[in-house]
Write an enzyme that holds these catalytic residues in place. Structure first.
Site, short mmCIF file in Angstrom:
data_model
loop_
_atom_site.label_atom_id
_atom_site.label_comp_id
_atom_site.label_asym_id
_atom_site.label_seq_id
_atom_site.Cartn_x
_atom_site.Cartn_y
_atom_site.Cartn_z
N ASP A 30 -6.84 9.77 14.57
CA ASP A 30 -7.47 11.13 14.73
C ASP A 30 -8.11 11.40 13.80
O ASP A 30 -8.02 10.97 11.72
CB ASP A 30 -5.93 11.81 14.35
CG ASP A 30 -6.46 13.65 14.28
OD1 ASP A 30 -5.79 14.36 15.02
OD2 ASP A 30 -7.36 14.83 13.08
N ILE A 31 -9.53 12.84 13.75
CA ILE A 31 -10.10 12.37 12.78
C ILE A 31 -9.60 13.25 11.24
O ILE A 31 -10.18 12.96 10.32
CB ILE A 31 -11.56 12.85 13.37
CG1 ILE A 31 -13.25 12.69 12.90
CG2 ILE A 31 -11.41 14.49 13.55
CD1 ILE A 31 -14.06 12.70 13.49
N ASN A 87 1.24 19.47 20.77
CA ASN A 87 1.23 20.61 20.63
C ASN A 87 0.46 22.08 22.34
O ASN A 87 -0.37 21.39 22.72
CB ASN A 87 0.29 21.43 19.78
CG ASN A 87 0.26 20.74 18.53
OD1 ASN A 87 1.44 21.64 17.68
ND2 ASN A 87 -0.69 20.75 17.65
N GLY A 93 -0.46 25.63 18.60
CA GLY A 93 -1.87 25.31 18.03
C GLY A 93 -2.49 24.35 18.72
O GLY A 93 -3.00 23.23 17.65
N GLN A 94 -2.31 24.32 19.72
CA GLN A 94 -3.64 23.08 20.38
C GLN A 94 -4.93 23.91 20.22
O GLN A 94 -5.06 24.66 20.76
CB GLN A 94 -3.15 23.34 22.03
CG GLN A 94 -4.30 22.37 23.06
CD GLN A 94 -3.45 22.48 24.31
OE1 GLN A 94 -2.63 23.20 24.54
NE2 GLN A 94 -3.73 21.05 25.05
N HIS A 100 -1.95 14.99 24.74
CA HIS A 100 -2.28 14.30 24.16
C HIS A 100 -0.93 14.58 22.95
O HIS A 100 -0.29 15.78 22.84
CB HIS A 100 -3.96 14.06 22.73
CG HIS A 100 -4.28 15.22 22.20
ND1 HIS A 100 -4.32 16.51 22.75
CD2 HIS A 100 -3.71 16.10 20.93
CE1 HIS A 100 -5.17 17.71 22.25
NE2 HIS A 100 -4.07 17.76 21.02
N LEU A 101 -0.57 13.16 22.93
CA LEU A 101 0.48 13.08 22.07
C LEU A 101 0.05 13.02 19.79
O LEU A 101 -0.23 11.80 20.25
CB LEU A 101 1.53 12.33 22.80
CG LEU A 101 2.71 11.94 21.89
CD1 LEU A 101 3.38 11.84 22.63
CD2 LEU A 101 2.53 10.51 21.55
N HIS A 102 0.61 13.95 19.45
CA HIS A 102 0.08 12.81 17.97
C HIS A 102 1.40 12.10 17.87
O HIS A 102 3.08 12.68 17.89
CB HIS A 102 -0.02 14.35 17.38
CG HIS A 102 0.04 15.45 17.51
ND1 HIS A 102 -1.94 15.45 16.47
CD2 HIS A 102 -1.26 16.15 18.50
CE1 HIS A 102 -2.19 16.29 17.13
NE2 HIS A 102 -1.66 17.10 18.16
P1 AMP Z 1 -4.60 20.17 18.53
O1 AMP Z 1 -5.03 20.60 17.70
O2 AMP Z 1 -3.09 19.49 19.16
O3 AMP Z 1 -5.65 20.26 20.16
O4 AMP Z 1 -4.90 18.87 18.18
C1 AMP Z 1 -6.06 18.08 17.97
C2 AMP Z 1 -6.03 17.03 17.43
O5 AMP Z 1 -7.57 16.20 17.02
C3 AMP Z 1 -5.81 17.58 16.00
O6 AMP Z 1 -6.01 16.85 14.39
C4 AMP Z 1 -7.76 17.11 15.44
O7 AMP Z 1 -7.76 16.68 13.96
C5 AMP Z 1 -8.36 15.84 16.53
N1 AMP Z 1 -9.64 15.86 16.58
C6 AMP Z 1 -10.64 16.71 16.68
N2 AMP Z 1 -11.95 16.72 16.93
C7 AMP Z 1 -11.39 14.65 16.39
C8 AMP Z 1 -13.37 13.39 17.33
N3 AMP Z 1 -13.80 13.66 17.46
N4 AMP Z 1 -11.61 12.47 16.61
C9 AMP Z 1 -10.58 12.63 16.69
N5 AMP Z 1 -9.77 13.36 16.86
C10 AMP Z 1 -10.09 14.34 16.39
#
Ligand code: AMP
Length: 114
Positions: A30-31, A87, A93-94, A100-102
């Site tokens: 995650d960025i 999410n 919070g999506q 995607h799975l964190h």
């Molecule tokens: P969600 O809020 O569950 O949809 O998670 C989306 C996630 O994607 C967030 O935790 C962001 O920090 C992450 N994210 C957004 N852009 C990027 C990227 N370019 N590379 C990696 N993670 C990212």
């Protein structure tokens, strides 16, 4: 569903720190990490949200979970513990509409979350 950031990462159109890949799943850091380890496990086939999963996607959903659990074991933090989160939609919070799975690990994680 429109094209998403994660579809672009899967197609290698934008860079990501990829830590795992097989025929069905891609995982990258995650960025904006919320823990020392914060990896996103993404199916290569685009499904917008958990609410869009169909019975026919059961194998793919299982693959996401297994890929995360295998990664945790391989990286040596499974025993200490970790958290997985999916999410769903606005109140969940999506922000990226490609399911995607964190996977979060490397520190004690509080419960319940805010
Ligand atoms: P969600 O809020 O569950 O949809 O998670 C989306 C996630 O994607 C967030 O935790 C962001 O920090 C992450 N994210 C957004 N852009 C990027 C990227 N370019 N590379 C990696 N993670 C990212």
């Amino acid at each position: 569903m429109g094209d998403t950031l994660f579809a672009k990462i899967i197609r290698r159109e934008i860079p990501a720190d990829i830590v795992f890949e097989d025929a069905h799943v891609l995982a990258f850091r995650d960025i904006h990490p919320q823990a020392p380890v914060h990896v996103l496990f993404v199916p290569k086939r685009p499904i917008a949200t958990l609410d869009d999963l169909q019975p026919g996607d059961a194998e793919l959903a299982g693959r996401l979970l297994l890929a995360a659990a295998d990664y945790a074991r391989r990286e040596g933090f499974a025993e200490a513990g970790y958290r997985t989160v999916i999410n769903c939609n606005q109140d969940g919070g999506q922000t990226v509409y490609h399911i995607h799975l964190h996977l979060l690990a490397g520190r004690a994680l509080h419960w319940p979350p805010g």
